[in-house]
Structure formats: C-alpha cells, structure tokens
Scaffold this motif. Structure first.
Motif, mmCIF file in Angstrom:
data_model
loop_
_atom_site.group_PDB
_atom_site.id
_atom_site.type_symbol
_atom_site.label_atom_id
_atom_site.label_comp_id
_atom_site.label_asym_id
_atom_site.label_seq_id
_atom_site.Cartn_x
_atom_site.Cartn_y
_atom_site.Cartn_z
ATOM 1 N N SER A 186 58.183 3.012 -15.560
ATOM 2 C CA SER A 186 58.616 4.064 -16.472
ATOM 3 C C SER A 186 59.406 3.458 -17.604
ATOM 4 O O SER A 186 59.794 2.287 -17.574
ATOM 5 C CB SER A 186 59.469 5.087 -15.718
ATOM 6 N N MET A 187 59.667 4.278 -18.602
ATOM 7 C CA MET A 187 60.482 3.857 -19.734
ATOM 8 C C MET A 187 61.338 5.035 -20.153
ATOM 9 O O MET A 187 60.835 6.162 -20.281
ATOM 10 C CB MET A 187 59.593 3.401 -20.890
ATOM 11 N N ASN A 188 62.632 4.789 -20.335
ATOM 12 C CA ASN A 188 63.567 5.829 -20.716
ATOM 13 C C ASN A 188 63.942 5.642 -22.181
ATOM 14 O O ASN A 188 64.448 4.580 -22.570
ATOM 15 C CB ASN A 188 64.810 5.774 -19.833
ATOM 16 N N LEU A 199 57.089 8.422 -19.259
ATOM 17 C CA LEU A 199 58.119 8.233 -20.271
ATOM 18 C C LEU A 199 59.122 9.358 -20.103
ATOM 19 O O LEU A 199 58.741 10.527 -20.010
ATOM 20 C CB LEU A 199 57.524 8.288 -21.679
ATOM 21 N N VAL A 200 60.404 9.014 -20.045
ATOM 22 C CA VAL A 200 61.451 10.013 -19.896
ATOM 23 C C VAL A 200 62.367 9.941 -21.105
ATOM 24 O O VAL A 200 62.791 8.856 -21.512
ATOM 25 C CB VAL A 200 62.262 9.799 -18.602
ATOM 26 N N PHE A 201 62.659 11.108 -21.695
ATOM 27 C CA PHE A 201 63.492 11.199 -22.885
ATOM 28 C C PHE A 201 64.755 11.988 -22.556
ATOM 29 O O PHE A 201 64.757 13.218 -22.628
ATOM 30 C CB PHE A 201 62.724 11.898 -24.011
ATOM 31 N N PRO A 202 65.853 11.311 -22.163
ATOM 32 C CA PRO A 202 67.104 12.021 -21.914
ATOM 33 C C PRO A 202 67.702 12.541 -23.220
ATOM 34 O O PRO A 202 67.659 11.863 -24.246
ATOM 35 C CB PRO A 202 67.999 10.963 -21.270
ATOM 36 N N ILE A 203 68.233 13.748 -23.184
ATOM 37 C CA ILE A 203 68.867 14.352 -24.352
ATOM 38 C C ILE A 203 70.337 13.958 -24.341
ATOM 39 O O ILE A 203 71.104 14.385 -23.469
ATOM 40 C CB ILE A 203 68.737 15.888 -24.323
ATOM 41 N N LEU A 204 70.754 13.149 -25.288
ATOM 42 C CA LEU A 204 72.118 12.631 -25.332
ATOM 43 C C LEU A 204 72.736 12.941 -26.693
ATOM 44 O O LEU A 204 72.602 12.172 -27.645
ATOM 45 C CB LEU A 204 72.126 11.120 -25.081
#
Length: 530
Positions: A35-37, A226-231
């Motif tokens: 995976s890729m963050n 692919l994971v897109f954390p909301i920061l």
C-alpha cells in the motif's frame, strides 16, 4: 515530568489521527502488492473530476479516471486510453485508436461512444477549460468501437494537450447520457477506467482506493491500495511524513519552511519533477481599473521595487527561480526577449516622482491594499514581504486577510487592488496563460479569468493567432511578441517560477513518471526491490 512542546503535541496528534486508518505495514519490497499512504489536503469536495477540477480532487481522482493521453516531461504525448493517434497535415483532423480491452469499473466496456459523449456533450456543458478546446471541433465521431475522429473548424495548436486527465477525463456514457450531469447520483460513487477504484471514503478521516483487477494495462497496477489520510493541520502533515506514517506529500501540502528539514531525512527524497504541466508563476495581480494601478508608471515602479531573488530564497526556500514574465520557462513558447525589472529602488522612486506621488512627513507616497491569498503560511509571508519591500519606496501596503470563500468571491468580482496568485499553465499558453489577458475573458464573477481588467486589442490578436497556428515556428513568433508587450505594460508583477516539492518515501519507485506527476494514475508505482 515530560515537558510538552508543540512538536511533541503534534506527534501525539498525528499518531492519534492516523491510528486505525492507515495500513499497518507495506508488503515485502520487490514484489507486487503493498500500500501507499498519500497526504490529502484539503479534503476533496468530490471525486467526480468531471464536475470539479480542484487540486486535491485531481490528486485522488487521477487514479480513478483516465483521458486519452498523458505527457512526458517534455510534453510529448504518451498513450493513455488511446494507443496511437495521427494529425492531418493541415492540422484539422485528429484520429485516435483506442485500447480494446478497457472497461469501466462496473464492468461495462469502454468504447469510442464514451469519447464522443464526453467531448461533444458532457464537457461542453460543464467544463470551461475543455469548452475552449472542444469548441474548436466541427465534428466528433466514432468511426468504429475503437476509433474516434475529431475534425476542427480551424487549426488549434494545443489540441492534443487537451487530452490530459483533468481537462478531458473520460466519462461513462451509459451512466450519464440523458441525465442532469450535476445531480446524477453516480457523482457520489465515481466510476472510471483507471487502475484504482473507490473502496471507502470516511469523510474527514481518509479515502481508500483499491486495485482494479480488470485494469487494461497488463500486469498493472502493482500496488494493492492507496490510502489518503485527511490531515488539515500543517504540523501534523510534516510529522506524519517524518515518522513514516505517510509516504508522500505533493504541491504545498508541507509548509515550505519545513521542506529543507524533511528533505534531509534518510527515508525521504525531495523531487521537483512532475509539475511541468502546471508550471505556476507566483505573481501579484493588479486591478488595472483603479488608481494608482491604472497608471503603467506605478505598475512599473512596483515591479522595480520587488527583489525576485529574495522572494525565491526567503519565501520559497530555493524551490523556484525568479520569473521574467507571464510564461514559465517550463512551458512551451517561453521567450527571454522581454522587458525585465531588476531590483532598482532608485528607478522605482523616479517613476513615482514622475507621477507626482511625493513622500509626506512620514515618507509615505500612497497607501494601497493587498488581499492576502489564504492558502497557508507561505502566502502570509509573501504578503508581508510585499509590504516590507514596497514600504522602502513609500508605498504603504495594508494587508487584508481572507478565507478561501471570501478570497475567491472578492477576486472574481474585482474587489481588490493587489492580490497574489499562482495559477497553472497546463502545458501551453493558449490553455493556461491567455485566459488572464484576453479582453473577451473579462467576466465579472468568474475567478481565474481576466480579473485585472487588462485589455489590449493587439494582445488579443496575438493570442488568437498563436492559438490557431499550425507550426511551432509561427506560434513561437506570436507568443514572443505577446510576452514583449505584456512585460512592457505589466498588468501584473511576475515574481517566482515555483517548483512544487514532492516528498517521497525512498522505498517506492516509478511514482513520478510524467508532466502531471502526483496527479498521474500510479499504474506503474511500486515498491522498489531491496
């Protein structure tokens, strides 16, 4: 007792926000999977890029949707959903041969009918930039299921550049024909042809895309998700990169003063390639309608008073070079045969004296307002630098703070004297530059149009000529002349050609492979072999 510092608080905050969101670990290096963050900031308003080309939308949706082409770092077209293409000698007919094994994420075959619907119907209704491109077409027709022909009314030099993902994302005709495009329920569940598809969106927390097992690219994609954390907090984004909780940032995700420190970390690489298609020039836009900016002498004085190298070094931390005009060196048809404004306070003061703007007892010649761009600390510092530098020649600058909604509204409605901006150039001046200077694009209420009110019939004619030239030679001649006029009349102050920084975990390779960089499909991205 442990002493609390801002950094320790941010580390704890970032850990808390990311706990339970991100995958525990990537898989073994050198094999498909893992995976890729990737930081998502701000949270995209939608993932349906057909209706919204917001920057954060592009980064995520670029993995879901595709266009016919993509472009290498020198703007040469490369295959996307088209395997090959040809242009007639007169520049009027473009024929595309499409991939024959692509399907939409719901399993429906992708065909030439989807291309015709997208370019002739959908984009012409809802996408202003695409409307400029496909409005040049006399006909758009499917010759068979996998061949499309575009016939233009007249040559349009940058036509192929229009098939980049955010300009012409292919839309599934079977889900949108005969519907209200803006209210179609499929807008909430994006269906593309890309290598990844939406798996989960937890609003305010993360977006997760999963591998498309039926992707048309053989053996692609390599990553499973692919994971897109909301920061939303800049400090938390920096800490997440520092601690390896996320593997990539892009554009201005990281405040520029943090970039040099993070770039020194052994697990991160700093990459500036992959933004050639956007090539922004940080600039000050003047409202040419209002005094004193309606006087070219005042606009020139401001240009002489701004130290471009200092802006590049102190505001952008070396991530950029001084600009010479409206067209970036990274965009086609740049010319250095222009009027330049070296830092010269004496020349600036002489022009102000000529205007009759003499200093009062406090040394102030005039007072102007600066509508501050609200996209983070970099632009606050930018405004303060403008204030400090113009103060040296007796121009008092009052900085007006704003939020994104109010800035956009005031900018679109010409309610400013000066403001900063850094719009994208989209690989060709006809697509990303002309819109800010041609008289026909003075449209109140429309942001990123000709909001300065600048108008010159000769400039209008040159932009028209350059857009419709067939050969690069005739287009370059017209663009060189238009750059000479604009730098002499200075409706803006062009300061820095910005290099957006990408910070990328060293374990990944084949991530930045084209001129649209982090907005690419990531069909090739993978974990490197050990």
């Amino acid at each position: 007792m442990t002493r609390l510092t801002r950094r320790s608080v941010l580390k704890a905050t970032a850990a808390g926000v990311l706990a339970g969101i991100l995958p525990a670990a990537v898989r073994a290096q050198g094999a498909d999977g893992g995976s890729m963050n990737i930081i998502a900031f701000p949270e995209p308003p939608t993932l349906f890029i057909g209706l919204d080309q917001n920057g954060s939308t592009q980064t995520v949706a670029g993995k879901i949707y595709e266009s016919l082409l993509t472009f290498d770092f020198d703007f040469n077209p490369q295959p996307g959903l088209a395997t090959s293409w040809e242009m007639s000698e007169d520049g009027l007919v473009y024929t595309f041969n499409l991939v024959q094994n692509a399907t939409w994420h719901d399993g429906t075959p992708f065909t030439a009918h989807d291309v015709v619907f997208t370019c002739r119907d959908f984009l012409m209704e809802v996408h202003p930039r695409a409307r400029v491109i496909f409005g040049n077409c006399e006909t758009i027709e499917a010759l068979d299921d996998h061949t499309v022909r575009f016939t233009l009314k007249q040559p349009f030099g940058p036509f192929l550049m229009g098939f980049e993902m955010s300009t012409a994302p292919m839309i599934p005709a079977h889900l949108y024909e005969g519907t209200d495009y803006r209210t179609n329920p499929n807008n909430d569940t994006p269906v593309g042809t890309g290598p990844f598809k939406l798996a989960e969106w937890s609003r305010g927390q993360f977006i997760r895309l999963e591998r498309n097992p039926d992707y048309h690219g053989e053996g692609q994609p390599h990553l499973e998700e692919l994971v897109f954390p909301i920061l939303p907090d800049a400090g938390a984004r920096a800490v997440a990169l520092e601690q390896g909780q996320v593997q990539q940032s892009q554009f201005f995700d990281i405040e520029l003063f943090d970039v040099p420190r993070l770039a020194e970390l052994p697990h991160l690489d700093l990459i500036s390639r992959g933004y050639e298609f956007y090539a922004p020039v940080a600039r000050i836009e003047f409202n040419n309608r209002v005094a004193p900016f309606d006087d070219v002498r005042f606009r020139k004085a401001v240009n002489y008073a701004l130290d471009r190298q200092l802006f590049a070094d102190a505001i952008f931390f070396g991530l950029g070079v001084p600009a010479t005009g409206p067209i970036s060196k990274r965009t086609r048809f740049y010319s250095d045969d222009v009027t330049t404004y070296d830092y010269n306070l004496e020349q600036a003061e002489a022009l102000l004296d000529e205007m009759g703007l003499t200093p009062d007892g406090d040394g102030v010649r005039t007072t102007v307002s600066f509508l501050r761009l609200p996209w983070g600390e970099t632009w606050a510092r930018f405004a303060e630098m403008v204030q400090q530098q113009l103060g040296q020649i007796g121009i008092r600058v009052e900085i007006e703070p704003s939020d994104p909604a109010s800035w956009t509204q005031r900018y679109a409605n010409w309610d400013f004297q000066m403001t900063s901006n850094y719009p994208y150039q989209f690989g060709d001046p006809a697509l990303g530059v002309a819109r800010f200077f041609i008289s026909s694009n003075i449209r109140q209420g429309v942001a990123y149009s000709n909001c300065t009110g600048y108008s010159n019939p000769q400039v209008d004619a040159l932009f028209e000529k350059s857009a419709h030239g067939v050969t690069d030679e005739e287009r370059q001649a017209a663009y060189t002349e238009v750059q000479q006029i604009l730098t002499d009349e200075v409706p803006m102050a062009w300061l820095v050609e910005v290099d957006f920084p990408t910070l990328l975990d060293t374990r990944y390779e084949d991530v930045i492979v084209s001129a649209i960089g982090t907005n690419e499909t990531y069909r090739k991205a993978k974990l490197a072999a050990e």
